[in-house]
Write a protein that holds these residues in place. Structure first.
Motif, mmCIF file in Angstrom:
data_model
loop_
_atom_site.group_PDB
_atom_site.id
_atom_site.type_symbol
_atom_site.label_atom_id
_atom_site.label_comp_id
_atom_site.label_asym_id
_atom_site.label_seq_id
_atom_site.Cartn_x
_atom_site.Cartn_y
_atom_site.Cartn_z
ATOM 1 N N LEU A 1 -13.655 -56.219 24.691
ATOM 2 C CA LEU A 1 -14.445 -57.358 25.411
ATOM 3 C C LEU A 1 -14.677 -58.698 24.196
ATOM 4 O O LEU A 1 -14.615 -59.792 24.900
ATOM 5 N N VAL A 2 -15.122 -58.403 23.063
ATOM 6 C CA VAL A 2 -15.404 -59.342 22.179
ATOM 7 C C VAL A 2 -13.854 -60.168 21.834
ATOM 8 O O VAL A 2 -14.123 -61.585 21.878
ATOM 9 N N LEU A 3 -12.704 -59.475 21.705
ATOM 10 C CA LEU A 3 -11.525 -60.287 21.455
ATOM 11 C C LEU A 3 -11.059 -61.092 22.928
ATOM 12 O O LEU A 3 -10.663 -62.141 22.553
ATOM 13 N N ALA A 4 -11.392 -60.397 24.030
ATOM 14 C CA ALA A 4 -11.169 -61.117 25.154
ATOM 15 C C ALA A 4 -11.932 -62.390 25.290
ATOM 16 O O ALA A 4 -11.627 -63.359 25.808
ATOM 17 N N ALA A 5 -13.014 -62.349 24.880
ATOM 18 C CA ALA A 5 -14.288 -63.487 24.884
ATOM 19 C C ALA A 5 -13.509 -64.661 24.023
ATOM 20 O O ALA A 5 -13.491 -65.763 24.554
ATOM 21 N N HIS A 6 -12.767 -64.460 22.936
ATOM 22 C CA HIS A 6 -12.147 -65.327 22.118
ATOM 23 C C HIS A 6 -10.530 -65.604 22.712
ATOM 24 O O HIS A 6 -9.828 -66.237 21.905
ATOM 25 N N GLN A 7 -10.314 -64.977 23.647
ATOM 26 C CA GLN A 7 -8.875 -65.072 24.374
ATOM 27 C C GLN A 7 -7.825 -64.741 23.099
ATOM 28 O O GLN A 7 -6.723 -65.222 23.092
ATOM 29 N N SER A 8 -8.027 -63.493 22.592
ATOM 30 C CA SER A 8 -7.303 -62.917 21.427
ATOM 31 C C SER A 8 -6.438 -62.015 22.265
ATOM 32 O O SER A 8 -6.818 -61.170 22.734
ATOM 33 N N LEU A 9 -5.048 -62.160 21.783
ATOM 34 C CA LEU A 9 -3.932 -61.173 22.558
ATOM 35 C C LEU A 9 -4.297 -59.812 22.059
ATOM 36 O O LEU A 9 -3.842 -58.799 23.004
ATOM 37 N N TRP A 10 -4.927 -59.668 20.995
ATOM 38 C CA TRP A 10 -4.987 -58.311 20.529
ATOM 39 C C TRP A 10 -6.109 -57.241 21.164
ATOM 40 O O TRP A 10 -6.205 -56.278 21.116
ATOM 41 N N CYS A 11 -6.941 -58.150 22.277
ATOM 42 C CA CYS A 11 -7.806 -57.507 23.012
ATOM 43 C C CYS A 11 -7.108 -56.214 23.886
ATOM 44 O O CYS A 11 -7.633 -55.251 24.278
ATOM 45 N N TRP A 12 -5.949 -56.652 24.392
ATOM 46 C CA TRP A 12 -5.156 -55.649 25.192
ATOM 47 C C TRP A 12 -4.667 -54.286 24.434
ATOM 48 O O TRP A 12 -4.656 -53.307 24.815
ATOM 49 N N LEU A 13 -4.463 -54.352 22.904
ATOM 50 C CA LEU A 13 -4.237 -52.984 22.364
ATOM 51 C C LEU A 13 -5.650 -52.339 22.163
ATOM 52 O O LEU A 13 -5.321 -50.998 22.085
#
Length: 211
Positions: free
Chosen positions: A30-42
């Motif tokens: 969720l933190v990575l998604a908040a920053h629109q980071s591709l790694w959130c999906w991994l």
């Protein structure tokens, strides 16, 4: 020590390392998604593989099935953010109309009710109504996130609040606490996406003025 607090401490100490791992990865997602980071999906994919096992063991079959689909959506989300239309920033993605949301909310409510009735009638599943509704709407919200639709966060505010109760009542205290943290992180993600949108708007205005 207060009996309730003592029970809480005992449940936390009894939490498996698998659940702890899933929790950490889920927060990272969720933190990575908040920053629109591709790694959130991994992070999401690995976390959901772990939760599939945990939910099946707790007889939350819809939740177990949801986690399996989440793994597939994590792959889809990665592809969308890397190669599809959602590879651009969220503020550049066209918002869906309110009619779209009303239509799908009605359709999903009917589908969730049918799933809950089926589970209640033909299986030994527990908490079938909450389980079914959170499952169906979670999938929809995740799909919205794969398309970088800001509205996904509004759905998650409601869904996560329900999950706090559902998981805690099934003995997954740490996971219930995770969804409490999620509520704060969803607010943070909404703010982060809005900041990005305002920043992009200001930059466009500056470029227009310079031109």
């Amino acid at each position: 020590m207060n009996p309730w607090l003592q029970q809480l401490v005992e449940q936390i100490l009894a939490t498996s390392w698998l659940e702890w791992t899933a929790v950490v990865l889920a927060i990272g997602y969720l933190v990575l998604a908040a920053h629109q980071s591709l790694w959130c999906w991994l992070a999401a994919g690995i976390s959901c593989v772990i939760y599939t096992q945990l939910m099946f063991g707790a007889k939350l079959y819809m939740e177990a099935g949801l986690q399996v689909i989440y793994v597939l959506l994590a792959g889809y989300g990665w592809w969308q953010w890397r190669y599809g239309k959602a590879q651009i920033d969220a503020q550049q993605v066209s918002a869906l109309s309110w009619r779209f949301h009303v239509l799908w909310c009605v359709v999903l409510a009917v589908l969730a009710a049918a799933l809950a009735w089926t589970l209640q009638t033909f299986t030994d599943a527990d908490a079938v109504w909450l389980d079914s509704y959170t499952t169906v709407y979670s999938l929809f919200a995740t799909w919205l996130l794969t398309r970088k639709q800001f509205a996904n966060w509004w759905y998650w505010l409601v869904i996560d609040a329900i999950y706090v109760y559902l998981y805690s009542s099934k003995g997954f205290v740490i996971t219930g606490g995770l969804y409490g943290v999620y509520l704060g992180l969803v607010v943070y993600a909404m703010w982060q996406w809005r900041v990005g949108a305002h920043g992009a708007s200001a930059q466009e205005q500056q470029c227009s003025s310079s031109g």
